[in-house]
Design a protein around this motif. Sequence first.
Motif, mmCIF file in Angstrom:
data_model
loop_
_atom_site.group_PDB
_atom_site.id
_atom_site.type_symbol
_atom_site.label_atom_id
_atom_site.label_comp_id
_atom_site.label_asym_id
_atom_site.label_seq_id
_atom_site.Cartn_x
_atom_site.Cartn_y
_atom_site.Cartn_z
ATOM 1 N N LYS A 215 37.285 -49.806 -24.014
ATOM 2 C CA LYS A 215 36.551 -48.674 -24.592
ATOM 3 C C LYS A 215 36.879 -47.325 -23.936
ATOM 4 C CE LYS A 215 32.380 -50.761 -26.515
ATOM 5 N NZ LYS A 215 30.922 -50.680 -26.575
ATOM 6 N N ILE A 216 37.166 -47.329 -22.656
ATOM 7 C CA ILE A 216 37.478 -46.063 -21.971
ATOM 8 C C ILE A 216 38.977 -45.771 -22.045
ATOM 9 C CG2 ILE A 216 37.459 -44.864 -19.728
ATOM 10 C CD1 ILE A 216 34.817 -46.437 -19.156
ATOM 11 N N GLU A 217 39.795 -46.783 -21.765
ATOM 12 C CA GLU A 217 41.257 -46.576 -21.762
ATOM 13 C C GLU A 217 41.761 -46.115 -23.137
ATOM 14 O OE1 GLU A 217 43.668 -49.974 -20.693
ATOM 15 O OE2 GLU A 217 45.462 -48.704 -20.823
ATOM 16 N N MET A 218 41.125 -46.565 -24.185
ATOM 17 C CA MET A 218 41.548 -46.221 -25.550
ATOM 18 C C MET A 218 41.532 -44.719 -25.811
ATOM 19 S SD MET A 218 42.618 -47.398 -28.440
ATOM 20 C CE MET A 218 43.119 -46.203 -29.691
ATOM 21 N N MET A 219 40.708 -43.986 -25.043
ATOM 22 C CA MET A 219 40.616 -42.521 -25.208
ATOM 23 C C MET A 219 42.003 -41.871 -25.114
ATOM 24 S SD MET A 219 37.301 -41.516 -25.450
ATOM 25 C CE MET A 219 37.165 -39.848 -24.851
ATOM 26 N N ARG A 220 42.873 -42.440 -24.273
ATOM 27 C CA ARG A 220 44.209 -41.876 -24.038
ATOM 28 C C ARG A 220 45.130 -41.939 -25.248
ATOM 29 N NH1 ARG A 220 47.209 -44.748 -19.656
ATOM 30 N NH2 ARG A 220 45.433 -45.877 -18.813
ATOM 31 N N TYR A 221 44.844 -42.859 -26.149
ATOM 32 C CA TYR A 221 45.758 -43.072 -27.278
ATOM 33 C C TYR A 221 45.281 -42.400 -28.567
ATOM 34 C CZ TYR A 221 47.514 -46.369 -23.897
ATOM 35 O OH TYR A 221 48.001 -46.923 -22.740
ATOM 36 N N LEU A 222 44.259 -41.570 -28.437
ATOM 37 C CA LEU A 222 43.721 -40.914 -29.628
ATOM 38 C C LEU A 222 44.421 -39.582 -29.879
ATOM 39 C CD1 LEU A 222 39.916 -41.457 -28.905
ATOM 40 C CD2 LEU A 222 41.351 -42.779 -30.481
ATOM 41 N N ASP A 223 44.587 -39.233 -31.157
ATOM 42 C CA ASP A 223 45.136 -37.922 -31.512
ATOM 43 C C ASP A 223 44.006 -36.926 -31.725
ATOM 44 O OD1 ASP A 223 47.894 -38.892 -31.698
ATOM 45 O OD2 ASP A 223 47.115 -40.047 -33.390
ATOM 46 N N LYS A 224 42.875 -37.430 -32.187
ATOM 47 C CA LYS A 224 41.709 -36.574 -32.408
ATOM 48 C C LYS A 224 40.482 -37.272 -31.849
ATOM 49 C CE LYS A 224 42.887 -34.288 -36.755
ATOM 50 N NZ LYS A 224 42.469 -34.220 -38.161
ATOM 51 N N ILE A 225 39.535 -36.467 -31.355
ATOM 52 C CA ILE A 225 38.348 -37.058 -30.721
ATOM 53 C C ILE A 225 37.089 -36.450 -31.332
ATOM 54 C CG2 ILE A 225 37.110 -37.338 -28.538
ATOM 55 C CD1 ILE A 225 39.750 -37.312 -27.093
ATOM 56 N N ASP A 226 36.257 -37.286 -31.910
ATOM 57 C CA ASP A 226 34.975 -36.828 -32.451
ATOM 58 C C ASP A 226 34.052 -36.458 -31.281
ATOM 59 O OD1 ASP A 226 33.017 -36.714 -34.765
ATOM 60 O OD2 ASP A 226 31.991 -38.122 -33.430
ATOM 61 N N GLU A 227 33.074 -35.584 -31.567
ATOM 62 C CA GLU A 227 32.160 -35.117 -30.523
ATOM 63 C C GLU A 227 31.399 -36.268 -29.852
ATOM 64 O OE1 GLU A 227 29.534 -32.122 -32.131
ATOM 65 O OE2 GLU A 227 28.382 -32.215 -30.268
ATOM 66 N N SER A 228 30.987 -37.269 -30.652
ATOM 67 C CA SER A 228 30.244 -38.420 -30.104
ATOM 68 C C SER A 228 31.068 -39.106 -29.019
ATOM 69 C CB SER A 228 29.947 -39.419 -31.220
ATOM 70 O OG SER A 228 31.152 -39.857 -31.836
ATOM 71 N N CYS A 229 32.343 -39.105 -29.226
ATOM 72 C CA CYS A 229 33.277 -39.798 -28.362
ATOM 73 C C CYS A 229 33.522 -39.001 -27.078
ATOM 74 C CB CYS A 229 34.554 -39.914 -29.171
ATOM 75 S SG CYS A 229 35.694 -41.086 -28.650
ATOM 76 N N SER A 230 33.700 -37.689 -27.189
ATOM 77 C CA SER A 230 33.951 -36.885 -25.982
ATOM 78 C C SER A 230 32.698 -36.817 -25.122
ATOM 79 C CB SER A 230 34.443 -35.482 -26.345
ATOM 80 O OG SER A 230 33.632 -34.902 -27.312
ATOM 81 N N LEU B 89 45.341 -41.078 -35.194
ATOM 82 C CA LEU B 89 44.196 -41.882 -34.753
ATOM 83 C C LEU B 89 43.051 -40.970 -34.314
ATOM 84 C CD1 LEU B 89 45.825 -44.717 -32.574
ATOM 85 C CD2 LEU B 89 45.464 -44.661 -35.052
ATOM 86 N N LYS B 90 41.891 -41.140 -34.957
ATOM 87 C CA LYS B 90 40.711 -40.365 -34.554
ATOM 88 C C LYS B 90 39.634 -41.307 -34.006
ATOM 89 C CE LYS B 90 37.331 -36.929 -35.959
ATOM 90 N NZ LYS B 90 36.823 -36.008 -36.959
ATOM 91 N N GLY B 91 39.104 -40.953 -32.840
ATOM 92 C CA GLY B 91 38.130 -41.810 -32.178
ATOM 93 C C GLY B 91 36.700 -41.338 -32.342
ATOM 94 N N TYR B 92 35.813 -42.296 -32.480
ATOM 95 C CA TYR B 92 34.373 -42.042 -32.594
ATOM 96 C C TYR B 92 33.645 -42.979 -31.653
ATOM 97 C CZ TYR B 92 35.667 -40.168 -37.228
ATOM 98 O OH TYR B 92 36.230 -39.469 -38.254
ATOM 99 N N ASN B 93 32.420 -42.645 -31.321
ATOM 100 C CA ASN B 93 31.574 -43.609 -30.624
ATOM 101 C C ASN B 93 30.318 -43.811 -31.467
ATOM 102 O OD1 ASN B 93 29.659 -44.901 -28.882
ATOM 103 N ND2 ASN B 93 31.142 -44.557 -27.259
ATOM 104 N N THR B 94 30.180 -44.977 -32.050
ATOM 105 C CA THR B 94 29.037 -45.245 -32.937
ATOM 106 C C THR B 94 27.929 -46.010 -32.207
ATOM 107 O OG1 THR B 94 29.863 -47.338 -33.853
ATOM 108 C CG2 THR B 94 30.598 -45.318 -34.945
ATOM 109 N N ASP B 95 28.118 -46.242 -30.889
ATOM 110 C CA ASP B 95 27.070 -46.950 -30.139
ATOM 111 C C ASP B 95 25.783 -46.134 -30.062
ATOM 112 O OD1 ASP B 95 28.339 -49.345 -29.598
ATOM 113 O OD2 ASP B 95 29.209 -48.662 -27.712
ATOM 114 N N MET B 96 25.930 -44.804 -29.910
ATOM 115 C CA MET B 96 24.732 -43.964 -29.818
ATOM 116 C C MET B 96 23.927 -44.018 -31.130
ATOM 117 S SD MET B 96 24.348 -39.920 -29.026
ATOM 118 C CE MET B 96 24.695 -39.331 -30.661
ATOM 119 N N ASP B 97 24.597 -43.758 -32.242
ATOM 120 C CA ASP B 97 23.888 -43.817 -33.535
ATOM 121 C C ASP B 97 23.392 -45.231 -33.823
ATOM 122 O OD1 ASP B 97 24.143 -41.156 -34.092
ATOM 123 O OD2 ASP B 97 26.010 -41.380 -35.207
#
Length: 273
Positions: free
Chosen positions: A66-81, A96-104
């Motif tokens: 979940k953390i290492e994957m941040m490096r391979y993203l081209d775009k990062i959603d606010e939830s993710c950053s 590749l755009k990353g999100y974090n849906t755990d919060m929602d």
Amino acid sequence: MGKSFAVIGDPIDHSLSPNIHSAAFRELDLDSSYIAYRIPKGELEIGIDGLKKIKIHGFNITIPHKIEMMRYLDKIDESCSLIGAVNTVSNIDGVLKGYNTDMDGFLEPFKKKELNIIGTKILLVGAGGAARAIVAGFAKEKAKSITIANRSLEKAINLSKFAKTIGLDANAIEIKDVKDTAKDYNIIVNATSVGLKNESSVIELKGINEKTIVYDIIYMPMNTDFIKKAKEEKAIIIYGYEMLLGQAVRAFEIWHGIEAPYNAMKKALLGGF
Ligand code: NDP
């Protein structure tokens, strides 16, 4: 051509995500498929290349990436950053755009049951990756204060610093110092991994009442000792599977742009127990 999706992690055999998403595809008659794909630690980059080659449409990420994957993203959603970890990725023409849906996902059951968070006092037990998404959720929903109790105090202190930076009044203690104070809080969350193997709850819940909300994010088993203790005190219960379902619903909506079939997904998930 149909769209393909996956969940990556290790171990991954027992993931319930393929069941949940496949049920949604069936319900809405979508030409899509979702598989579990084991990528061991250290092999993430090669794994991602493979997924791009097959033009994967989207994927979920679980332990340990979940953390290492941040490096391979081209775009990062606010939830993710904000959370510093990614659990959902969309792939649009190789971007590749990353999100974090755990919060929602964590907040979803409060919304569904119309349970109030504004102005509440929270006891959060645990200070790992999931706890960070939970802190962000409580800050977003304007809880009054959060006490973070963890086995290692250092991690609780770090997480409470994060909580303060996003506007939540926070303090850190060791789990053993919770003692009989559970009754002083409106919402109590277990975000440790204790309970996965049927261990006893790490805190006592004596004195809480029918207005206290008790939330265990462990979803397997469904009735952990923590949940059982909360039921004995007649508290309001939120189960870990509700968060799991919430994050899956949100991921579905990111990928497909349509409302997720909540009930069909819930049925598939509960059938997996
Ligand atoms: P981490 O490994 O990042 O954190 C684990 C936490 O558990 C730490 O706070 C750790 O304390 C604590 N812990 C572990 N063993 C013990 C112990 N014996 N006694 C006291 N505390 C202990 O994991 P995650 O945050 O990613 O996940 C935590 C749990 O939440 C997992 O079981 C996972 O399955 C579940 N989860 C559920 C989700 C859902 O959708 N329902 C979503 C995400 C996670 P310390 O810092 O001292 O090591």
